[in-house]
Design an enzyme around this catalytic site. Structure first.
Site, PDB file in Angstrom:
ATOM      1  CD1 TRP A 185      -2.754   1.712   0.555  1.00 48.55           C
ATOM      2  CD2 TRP A 185      -1.300   2.521   2.046  1.00 48.55           C
ATOM      3  NE1 TRP A 185      -3.128   3.011   0.829  1.00 48.55           N
ATOM      4  CE2 TRP A 185      -2.242   3.529   1.750  1.00 48.55           C
ATOM      5  CE3 TRP A 185      -0.276   2.806   2.957  1.00 48.55           C
ATOM      6  CZ2 TRP A 185      -2.201   4.799   2.326  1.00 48.55           C
ATOM      7  CZ3 TRP A 185      -0.230   4.067   3.534  1.00 48.55           C
ATOM      8  CH2 TRP A 185      -1.186   5.051   3.224  1.00 48.55           C
ATOM      9  CD  GLU A 226      -4.612  -1.689   2.086  1.00 51.99           C
ATOM     10  OE1 GLU A 226      -5.407  -1.231   2.915  1.00 51.99           O
ATOM     11  OE2 GLU A 226      -3.461  -2.083   2.386  1.00 51.99           O
ATOM     12  CE  LYS A 228      -6.226   5.480   3.488  1.00 50.14           C
ATOM     13  NZ  LYS A 228      -5.135   5.621   4.472  1.00 50.14           N
ATOM     14  CG  ASP A 259      -8.510  -1.147   4.768  1.00 49.30           C
ATOM     15  OD1 ASP A 259      -9.482  -0.586   5.307  1.00 49.30           O
ATOM     16  OD2 ASP A 259      -7.412  -1.287   5.343  1.00 49.30           O
ATOM     17  CG  HIS A 262      -8.426   1.745   2.425  1.00 47.14           C
ATOM     18  ND1 HIS A 262      -7.181   1.300   2.042  1.00 47.14           N
ATOM     19  CD2 HIS A 262      -8.272   2.223   3.683  1.00 47.14           C
ATOM     20  CE1 HIS A 262      -6.323   1.493   3.027  1.00 47.14           C
ATOM     21  NE2 HIS A 262      -6.968   2.048   4.029  1.00 47.14           N
ATOM     22  CG  HIS A 286      -5.922  -4.806   5.491  1.00 45.18           C
ATOM     23  ND1 HIS A 286      -4.975  -3.830   5.298  1.00 45.18           N
ATOM     24  CD2 HIS A 286      -5.238  -5.982   5.502  1.00 45.18           C
ATOM     25  CE1 HIS A 286      -3.775  -4.377   5.189  1.00 45.18           C
ATOM     26  NE2 HIS A 286      -3.921  -5.687   5.306  1.00 45.18           N
ATOM     27  CG  ASP A 294      -8.859   4.325   6.456  1.00 52.79           C
ATOM     28  OD1 ASP A 294      -9.212   3.291   7.037  1.00 52.79           O
ATOM     29  OD2 ASP A 294      -7.705   4.513   6.046  1.00 52.79           O
ATOM     30  CG  ASP A 296      -7.738   2.357  10.155  1.00 56.07           C
ATOM     31  OD1 ASP A 296      -8.128   1.366   9.542  1.00 56.07           O
ATOM     32  OD2 ASP A 296      -7.036   3.249   9.630  1.00 56.07           O
ATOM     33  CG  ASP A 326      -5.321  -1.639   8.764  1.00 57.93           C
ATOM     34  OD1 ASP A 326      -4.760  -1.147   9.762  1.00 57.93           O
ATOM     35  OD2 ASP A 326      -5.206  -1.168   7.622  1.00 57.93           O
TER      36      ASP A 326
END
Length: 419
Positions: A185, A226, A228, A259, A262, A286, A294, A296, A326
């Site tokens: 990434w 990956e 985003k 992800d 993302h 993820h 994002d 997380d 993640d």
């Protein structure tokens, strides 16, 4: 084992048996599904490079809860404890900045020897390792570009870093007997509107082609990429978009990483899994929780987490989808964050394995959508918790919320002593 747990499990087996579900087979399958825990929850994505500074590249960690791991030894200590709270198979996902070296090592010069401590730990704990190049938080990524940089020297630095990481990933796979998934990434993009969107994407494609040119046995190493949507300070343009990486992974026959944080706030990766499976052999997930895009946050047992598990299990993709986590929350106990998030992912997988999928599929095929909806809703109330408690008990893992008492003691005895 607690008699109540055994009795509840026996009743659950009987109830599921009425629906044609073999609980013992589901439980055996559950215990073999590995979830790759992410090392960066334990130290707020700082890593152990000498002179490590603050995060950059569209990544932020918020909070200052006491007890952050300050070394690889402390991080492994925390991981040992956290993994003891989680049933079933586990892996660990490392970033390149978690190396161990006596002197500063440039990122394009890292070697397998800088990760021997992690391999030794993995062997002892019988877990596989996954890996990531670290293309952020570095002087040569401060202007927002790495593998797509227009400066040949800077771009080559990051190409060489990723090449070095592939050799480390292969070392993990060869040493541990299980393929390491290495996910690339990069934060490349621009804060405001660019004029030329094509050239950086062409450079990124060419850089990736150079990185993966050396063939490595898939028994030891798998390449993943990956996408985003955007990053902080890179809001208007991301070079590695979803369309870019889906096309790249499909055309180069490598792993596509999805992800959960993302994409656009109205998008979910659970709906993308079956679609992408038609074009790529393998996927990496993820699993995260985006509260405001994002962000997380720690994974919950929410609708999307459950939908992700259902998509994998219903479509028979367990052998093609690598499940990783993640998130990085520094506002709460970091070990507890691992336990909460990983246990929730595991719970979702167990619930998916215990679903009366064949009955639901037959209803759908016959056009009985009323029955399908009714059964899907009733399935939510089936006694999966009794099977979960039993799964924890047979592995010596704390049942229910009792694990929190262990974390409290660990915080008092270990984490608070770190200052």
């Amino acid at each position: 084992m607690n008699t109540q747990i055994e009795n509840a499990y026996a009743l659950a087996k009987e109830r599921y048996g009425e629906l044609g579900i073999d609980v013992e087979n589901a439980l055996a399958a559950f215990r073999q599904i590995p979830v790759s825990m992410h090392c960066w929850q334990g130290d707020d994505v700082v890593g152990f490079e000498q002179g490590a500074g603050s995060l950059s590249g569209g990544i932020q960690t918020t909070g200052n809860y006491p007890g952050k791991a300050r070394s690889a030894t402390e991080l492994r200590q925390d991981l040992d404890f956290a993994m003891g709270l989680i049933p079933g198979a586990k892996r660990l996902n490392l970033h390149a900045i978690y190396l161990e070296a006596d002197k500063p090592i440039a990122r394009d010069q890292i070697q397998p020897e800088h990760f021997r401590g992690w391999v030794g730990w993995a062997k002892t704990n019988q877990v596989g390792l996954d890996f990531n190049p670290t293309c952020f938080s570095h002087p040569q990524s401060e202007d927002g570009f790495t593998l797509s940089h227009q400066d040949d020297k800077i771009r080559q630095f990051w190409i060489d870093h990723c090449k070095a990481c592939r050799h480390i990933s292969a070392y993990f796979g060869e040493s541990l007997g299980t393929a390491s998934v290495m996910n690339i990434w990069v934060p490349d993009g621009m804060k405001d509107l660019p004029v030329d969107r094509l050239s950086p994407r062409r450079r990124l494609m060419e850089s990736l082609d150079e990185i993966i040119a050396e063939k490595i046995d898939e028994r030891y190493h798998l390449d993943a990429v990956e996408s985003k949507l955007f990053g902080v300070g890179l809001e208007s343009y991301t070079v590695g978009s979803n369309e870019f990486y889906l096309g790249y992974a499909a055309s180069r026959d490598i792993v596509l990483c999805l992800d959960a944080g993302h994409f656009h706030p109205t998008e979910v990766i659970s709906d993308k899994i079956s679609a992408a499976s038609l074009y790529v052999r393998r996927m990496l997930l993820h699993v995260s929780r985006p509260v405001r895009w994002d962000s997380d946050h720690v994974v919950l047992l929410d609708d999307e987490t459950q939908a992700i598990a259902h998509e994998i299990v219903r479509n028979g993709l367990l052998d093609r989808v690598h499940i990783g986590l993640d998130f990085f929350d520094a506002s709460i106990n970091r070990v507890a964050a691992w336990a909460i998030g990983t246990r929730n992912m595991k719970k979702a997988l167990l619930k998916a394995l215990l679903e009366p999928t064949e009955q639901l599929r037959q209803m759908e095929t016959s056009g009985d959508y009323t029955g399908r909806l009714a059964m899907m809703e009733e399935a939510k109330s089936l006694p999966w918790q009794a099977v979960w408690d039993y799964a924890c008990a047979i592995e010596g893992v704390p049942v229910s919320s009792y694990w929190l008492n262990d974390v409290r003691q660990y915080e008092l005895q270990i984490l608070e002593q770190r200052g």
